[in-house]
Design a protein around this motif. Structure first.
Motif, PDB file in Angstrom:
ATOM      1  N   ASN A  71       0.792  -1.226   0.000  1.00 33.00           N
ATOM      2  CA  ASN A  71       0.000   0.000   0.000  1.00 33.00           C
ATOM      3  C   ASN A  71       0.825   1.277   0.000  1.00 33.00           C
ATOM      4  OD1 ASN A  71       0.875  -0.691   2.516  1.00 33.00           O
ATOM      5  ND2 ASN A  71      -1.030  -0.256   3.577  1.00 33.00           N
ATOM      6  N   MET A  72       2.034   1.186  -0.537  1.00 29.35           N
ATOM      7  CA  MET A  72       2.864   2.375  -0.672  1.00 29.35           C
ATOM      8  C   MET A  72       2.272   3.324  -1.717  1.00 29.35           C
ATOM      9  SD  MET A  72       6.631   2.392  -2.363  1.00 29.35           S
ATOM     10  CE  MET A  72       7.781   2.287  -1.024  1.00 29.35           C
ATOM     11  N   VAL A  73       2.441   4.620  -1.478  1.00 27.14           N
ATOM     12  CA  VAL A  73       2.081   5.613  -2.500  1.00 27.14           C
ATOM     13  C   VAL A  73       3.373   5.909  -3.254  1.00 27.14           C
ATOM     14  CG1 VAL A  73       1.154   7.922  -2.892  1.00 27.14           C
ATOM     15  CG2 VAL A  73       0.264   6.515  -1.017  1.00 27.14           C
ATOM     16  N   THR A  74       3.484   5.371  -4.459  1.00 22.57           N
ATOM     17  CA  THR A  74       4.779   5.362  -5.132  1.00 22.57           C
ATOM     18  C   THR A  74       5.167   6.720  -5.708  1.00 22.57           C
ATOM     19  OG1 THR A  74       3.776   4.700  -7.230  1.00 22.57           O
ATOM     20  CG2 THR A  74       4.553   2.943  -5.798  1.00 22.57           C
ATOM     21  N   HIS A  75       6.444   6.984  -5.676  1.00 21.02           N
ATOM     22  CA  HIS A  75       7.017   8.107  -6.406  1.00 21.02           C
ATOM     23  C   HIS A  75       7.649   7.533  -7.670  1.00 21.02           C
ATOM     24  CE1 HIS A  75       7.289  11.496  -3.256  1.00 21.02           C
ATOM     25  NE2 HIS A  75       6.400  10.627  -2.839  1.00 21.02           N
ATOM     26  N   GLU A  76       8.169   8.434  -8.510  1.00 23.71           N
ATOM     27  CA  GLU A  76       8.810   8.002  -9.744  1.00 23.71           C
ATOM     28  C   GLU A  76       9.824   6.888  -9.464  1.00 23.71           C
ATOM     29  OE1 GLU A  76       6.672   9.244 -11.990  1.00 23.71           O
ATOM     30  OE2 GLU A  76       8.403   9.543 -13.297  1.00 23.71           O
ATOM     31  N   GLY A  77       9.687   5.784 -10.170  1.00 25.02           N
ATOM     32  CA  GLY A  77      10.667   4.713 -10.061  1.00 25.02           C
ATOM     33  C   GLY A  77      10.342   3.679  -8.987  1.00 25.02           C
ATOM     34  N   ASP A  78       9.494   4.048  -8.014  1.00 20.79           N
ATOM     35  CA  ASP A  78       9.217   3.112  -6.912  1.00 20.79           C
ATOM     36  C   ASP A  78       8.503   1.847  -7.370  1.00 20.79           C
ATOM     37  OD1 ASP A  78      10.351   4.715  -5.007  1.00 20.79           O
ATOM     38  OD2 ASP A  78       8.469   5.618  -4.353  1.00 20.79           O
ATOM     39  N   SER A  79       7.769   1.943  -8.469  1.00 20.06           N
ATOM     40  CA  SER A  79       6.964   0.785  -8.871  1.00 20.06           C
ATOM     41  C   SER A  79       7.787  -0.216  -9.686  1.00 20.06           C
ATOM     42  CB  SER A  79       5.768   1.248  -9.702  1.00 20.06           C
ATOM     43  OG  SER A  79       6.216   1.757 -10.938  1.00 20.06           O
ATOM     44  N   ARG A  80       9.049   0.136  -9.946  1.00 25.69           N
ATOM     45  CA  ARG A  80       9.895  -0.754 -10.732  1.00 25.69           C
ATOM     46  C   ARG A  80       9.901  -2.161 -10.132  1.00 25.69           C
ATOM     47  NH1 ARG A  80      14.624   2.273 -10.683  1.00 25.69           N
ATOM     48  NH2 ARG A  80      13.573   3.793 -11.999  1.00 25.69           N
ATOM     49  N   GLY A  81       9.686  -3.142 -10.963  1.00 24.03           N
ATOM     50  CA  GLY A  81       9.750  -4.529 -10.496  1.00 24.03           C
ATOM     51  C   GLY A  81       8.457  -5.023  -9.870  1.00 24.03           C
ATOM     52  N   SER A  82       7.461  -4.153  -9.764  1.00 28.94           N
ATOM     53  CA  SER A  82       6.264  -4.573  -9.031  1.00 28.94           C
ATOM     54  C   SER A  82       5.441  -5.608  -9.801  1.00 28.94           C
ATOM     55  CB  SER A  82       5.402  -3.367  -8.655  1.00 28.94           C
ATOM     56  OG  SER A  82       5.013  -2.653  -9.802  1.00 28.94           O
ATOM     57  N   GLY A  83       5.521  -5.589 -11.141  1.00 28.72           N
ATOM     58  CA  GLY A  83       4.795  -6.594 -11.926  1.00 28.72           C
ATOM     59  C   GLY A  83       5.282  -7.990 -11.588  1.00 28.72           C
ATOM     60  N   GLU A  84       6.604  -8.116 -11.575  1.00 29.98           N
ATOM     61  CA  GLU A  84       7.250  -9.373 -11.214  1.00 29.98           C
ATOM     62  C   GLU A  84       6.873  -9.786  -9.787  1.00 29.98           C
ATOM     63  OE1 GLU A  84       9.231 -11.147 -13.225  1.00 29.98           O
ATOM     64  OE2 GLU A  84       9.488 -12.640 -11.613  1.00 29.98           O
ATOM     65  N   LEU A 104       0.059   1.036  -8.930  1.00 29.69           N
ATOM     66  CA  LEU A 104       0.287  -0.364  -8.558  1.00 29.69           C
ATOM     67  C   LEU A 104      -0.941  -1.228  -8.866  1.00 29.69           C
ATOM     68  CD1 LEU A 104       2.246  -0.065  -5.166  1.00 29.69           C
ATOM     69  CD2 LEU A 104       3.159  -0.564  -7.447  1.00 29.69           C
ATOM     70  N   ILE A 105      -2.122  -0.659  -8.710  1.00 36.57           N
ATOM     71  CA  ILE A 105      -3.337  -1.408  -9.048  1.00 36.57           C
ATOM     72  C   ILE A 105      -3.306  -1.793 -10.527  1.00 36.57           C
ATOM     73  CG2 ILE A 105      -5.859  -1.242  -9.320  1.00 36.57           C
ATOM     74  CD1 ILE A 105      -5.891   0.497  -6.775  1.00 36.57           C
ATOM     75  N   ALA A 106      -2.984  -0.803 -11.368  1.00 30.56           N
ATOM     76  CA  ALA A 106      -2.963  -1.054 -12.814  1.00 30.56           C
ATOM     77  C   ALA A 106      -1.913  -2.109 -13.164  1.00 30.56           C
ATOM     78  CB  ALA A 106      -2.697   0.252 -13.564  1.00 30.56           C
ATOM     79  N   ILE A 107      -0.747  -1.986 -12.541  1.00 29.47           N
ATOM     80  CA  ILE A 107       0.317  -2.946 -12.820  1.00 29.47           C
ATOM     81  C   ILE A 107      -0.109  -4.348 -12.389  1.00 29.47           C
ATOM     82  CG2 ILE A 107       2.677  -3.648 -12.178  1.00 29.47           C
ATOM     83  CD1 ILE A 107       3.299  -0.592 -11.955  1.00 29.47           C
ATOM     84  N   CYS A 108      -0.686  -4.432 -11.212  1.00 28.68           N
ATOM     85  CA  CYS A 108      -1.100  -5.731 -10.682  1.00 28.68           C
ATOM     86  C   CYS A 108      -2.150  -6.371 -11.591  1.00 28.68           C
ATOM     87  CB  CYS A 108      -1.639  -5.558  -9.276  1.00 28.68           C
ATOM     88  SG  CYS A 108      -2.010  -7.124  -8.491  1.00 28.68           S
ATOM     89  N   MET A 109      -3.101  -5.565 -12.026  1.00 26.94           N
ATOM     90  CA  MET A 109      -4.177  -6.094 -12.876  1.00 26.94           C
ATOM     91  C   MET A 109      -3.640  -6.605 -14.204  1.00 26.94           C
ATOM     92  SD  MET A 109      -7.458  -5.344 -11.832  1.00 26.94           S
ATOM     93  CE  MET A 109      -8.147  -4.642 -10.381  1.00 26.94           C
ATOM     94  N   SER A 110      -2.689  -5.844 -14.779  1.00 23.81           N
ATOM     95  CA  SER A 110      -2.234  -6.255 -16.101  1.00 23.81           C
ATOM     96  C   SER A 110      -1.124  -7.302 -16.046  1.00 23.81           C
ATOM     97  CB  SER A 110      -1.797  -5.037 -16.929  1.00 23.81           C
ATOM     98  OG  SER A 110      -0.675  -4.445 -16.325  1.00 23.81           O
TER      99      SER A 110
END
Ligand code: SF4
Lengths: 409, 303
Positions: A71-84, A104-110
């Motif tokens: 549940n982090m509120v990401t800044h630029e670059g923080d979401s890197r690797g989250s799909g994996e 992160l929701i969008a990344i998780c869904m896709s």
């Protein structure tokens, strides 16, 4: 015998594997944990993938679920690797992720389709339309903001069928979740990325100024300073409302809290929910449940926003009243029925002559005066002073592994 | 093109702001919008939108509150009315409002504004895909991050270049609670003008007040990007907000005028910040220090 009610899920925090197992043994239907990334509790014990796998195996073996808070509120670059990251969670069998950041929701869904997504309380969902929005986006569940009243929960339940999760116990932010950056400004620590310094609980001066900036404090010498410290939430007296409102999952706060705390709180709510749901018509609140909660309480308890906007009575200004606290003294690891001997693993110093209390899943409690202690070599000792040392004590009533032993402070 | 957005507290102030060259006005009602200089009536909003359009300027209305059920019940009528009177865009932070907009099928565009939460390009893109025509950046971002975000998104990123910024919103009446606790009889509204000081830093002065949306605390300094406006332009940050929530009347207009002049100087290539900074300090109330907030920090400084 009246009609039975459908039981809501009891969702407990688990800061590490040991807490996860204990929460489930004491009756949690689900636990939420943190991964090593993308979470908000950078200082809570977090799980690596192997620990997660072990946690899932244990939970699923006990018909319980495991959710991962990302549940982090990401800044630029923080979401890197989250799909994996999400794919790995999905593939190992995590039951859902708790997310607030739409990125992160969008990344998780896709990237990890099939992994259920719950909207974190960090997003402060406060109305039925918002829940409908997230349902349409494919989320399975929304965790309500802590500012939502019981009346509002009921209306939300009527107007949407997406799963609702709500907090029933634990510490609370005094702000709308996600909308407080005191800590960013005062301590250079990002509250929305797990760094909150709890600046709200500090003691502040409160003053006014004239136009030439001369300050005049409103706080006189013997006044308590201004502070924004909330008492904790406890809904134990309102189980019928909570269940009746149609909340699907009852959340207990506290991934940083001890085994003693988590086992106690889960035990109480398990007992209360089971009692209510098995026979709602003849249900009565048992004060012993609340007494039990007080044993691990860290602050005063109140009902948050459920019945009214919190007043000064639901905040802490002066030195808090000393709450009778108990210490976690030992965990039972074995019990021999023929000799009535319990084998204990020490967690805090205790000794002969002290009164202790054993408790176990199913809201079992009994008091015991320690009459003798034997160390691992079978020699009698007066006290058990060392952390994790194994000792034996004689008990009057049977205990079981995973019963815990506490004593008054 | 640089767009200068300014809050307006009244029809009169709105007219002054338009006449000095502000591009876009920002107003609203406390029931739906957060932390406005004044809560205006629908008639006032209508008059302002007409004035703005006379000047070929725009009006954005704040619908960026955290809506509870009873708010969201009233949102459809409010949005329809705003659409009908020709408001150019609204700010929105609650997905329930976006859902309502879609259901009503209005042509009213929205700018995504979830305050502290708007911190990445990917986050904003999520809302752009769902119709947002712009986004308001969290004040806790650095210029480096803002540049990176603006480069990645297809809509303008609004950056606050002047004024206080909200750092805490509670639904609890924190001041009233304290005053009841300490048996003091004090007003708690914005006009009362109360401040907090940190225990370890008595020089700090965080404005605090209550309104119908709860308690709001602001930054100890007013943000000012005056010395870095040309840098902002180079970085592609061209949508600037001036927030007059704590600066009333003519004083705010004069402040806005200074920023209009700075903008024009930048556009004509004659900007040199020193003179503007001096002026800014003259106009700035003595009880409000100026600062650059998080803008000049490194992204890793705050974690
Ligand atoms: S400072 Fe207090 S209210 Fe703010 S995020 Fe931290 S715990 Fe929550």
């Amino acid at each position: 015998m009246g009609i039975k009610m459908k039981k809501p899920e009891i969702l407990a925090p688990a800061g590490n594997l040991e807490k996860l197992k204990m929460a489930i043994r004491y009756g949690a239907d689900a636990v939420y944990i943190g991964g090593q990334d993308y979470g908000l509790r950078s200082r809570a014990g977090n799980f690596d993938f192997d620990q997660m796998r072990e946690g899932i195996a244990f939970a699923h073996g006990h018909q319980a679920k495991v959710y991962v808070a990302a549940n982090m509120v990401t800044h630029e670059g923080d979401s890197r690797g989250s799909g994996e990251f999400f794919r790995t969670l999905r593939d190992m069998g995590i039951d859902a992720v708790i997310v607030s950041d739409p990125a992160l929701i969008a990344i998780c869904m896709s990237e990890a389709p099939g992994l259920p997504v719950h909207l974190s309380t960090q997003s402060s969902a406060t109305n039925y339309k918002t829940l409908e929005f997230w349902k349409k986006e494919g989320l399975e569940r929304v965790v309500l903001a802590r500012e939502v009243s019981m009346e509002e929960v009921r209306e939300i339940r009527q107007k949407t069928d997406v799963e609702i999760e709500a907090f029933i116990h634990g510490a609370m932010c005094i702000s709308y979740s996600g909308r407080c950056v005191l800590s960013n400004h005062m301590a250079n620590r990002d509250a929305n990325r797990g760094g909150c310094a709890q600046s709200c609980r500090w003691k502040y001066d409160l003053f006014d100024m004239d136009h030439v900036a001369t300050k005049q404090s409103l706080i006189k010498d013997d006044d308590e300073p201004f502070s924004m410290s909330a008492v904790d939430l406890a809904m134990i007296r309102h189980i019928p409302d909570i269940v009746g409102a149609g909340i699907n999952s009852l959340k207990i706060e506290g991934r940083m809290k001890s085994i003693h705390y988590v086992s106690t709180v889960v035990n109480v709510y398990r007992k209360a929910i089971d009692t209510y749901c098995s026979d709602p018509e003849n249900y009565t609140f048992d004060p012993a449940w609340e007494e039990e909660l007080w044993k691990t309480a860290q602050r005063e308890l109140a009902s948050g926003f459920y019945y009214h906007i919190p007043t000064e009575k639901n905040q802490i200004f002066a030195k808090p009243r000393k709450i009778p606290q108990y210490t976690f003294a030992a965990q039972v690891i074995d019990y021999d029925q023929s000799t009535k001997m319990a084998t204990l693993q020490q967690r805090n110093n205790f000794g002969v002559g002290e009164e202790v209390e054993f408790y176990g899943p199913g809201f079992i409690h009994h008091k015991q005066v320690i009459e003798a202690i034997w160390n691992e070599n079978g020699n009698p000792i007066d006290r058990a002073p060392n952390a994790m040392m194994i000792v034996k004590v004689k008990v009057d009533r049977p205990v079981e592994p995973y019963y815990l032993m506490r004593k008054k402070r | 093109m640089i767009e200068l957005i300014a809050t307006a507290e009244s029809v009169n102030q709105a007219k002054s702001l338009l006449s000095i060259g502000i591009d876009t006005l920002y107003v609203g009602q406390d029931q739906f919008g957060l932390r406005l200089p004044k809560s205006l009536t629908m008639d006032e909003i209508e008059e302002i939108v007409q004035e703005a359009h006379k000047f070929k300027k725009r009006l954005i209305v704040a619908v960026n509150g955290l809506m509870h059920n009873h708010h969201i019940d009233d949102v459809p009528d409010y949005l329809s009315k705003l659409d009908q009177i020709g408001v150019d865009a609204i700010t929105v932070g609650d997905p329930g409002v976006i859902m309502t907009l879609q259901e009503l099928n209005l042509s009213l565009p929205f700018i995504y504004d979830a305050q502290t939460m708007v911190t990445s390009a990917e986050h904003i893109s999520f809302w752009v895909k769902r119709g947002a025509i712009g986004a308001v950046a969290a004040r806790e971002l650095t210029l480096i991050e803002l540049e990176s975000i603006q480069n990645k998104i297809s809509v303008p990123l609004e950056v606050q270049v002047y004024g206080p910024t909200c750092i805490h919103q509670s639904k609890r009446p924190l001041l009233s609670n304290y005053f009841r606790y300490s048996q003091k009889n004090e007003a708690t509204d914005k006009d009362r003008g109360l401040f907090l000081a940190e225990p370890k830093d008595p020089e700090t002065q965080y404005p605090i007040y209550e309104d119908q949306n709860g308690t709001h605390i602001y930054s100890t300094e007013d943000l000012s990007l005056m010395p870095y406006l040309d840098k902002c332009v180079q970085k592609g940050l061209r949508t600037w907000k001036l927030d007059g929530v704590l600066l009333q009347g003519d004083r705010f207009v004069r402040m806005a005028q200074l920023f209009v002049a700075a903008k024009q100087a930048i556009e004509s290539g004659t900007y040199s910040s020193a003179a503007y900074e001096t002026k800014l300090y003259e106009l700035q109330p003595t009880n409000r220090p100026l600062g650059t907030g998080f803008y000049l920090k490194q992204p890793g400084d705050v974690q």
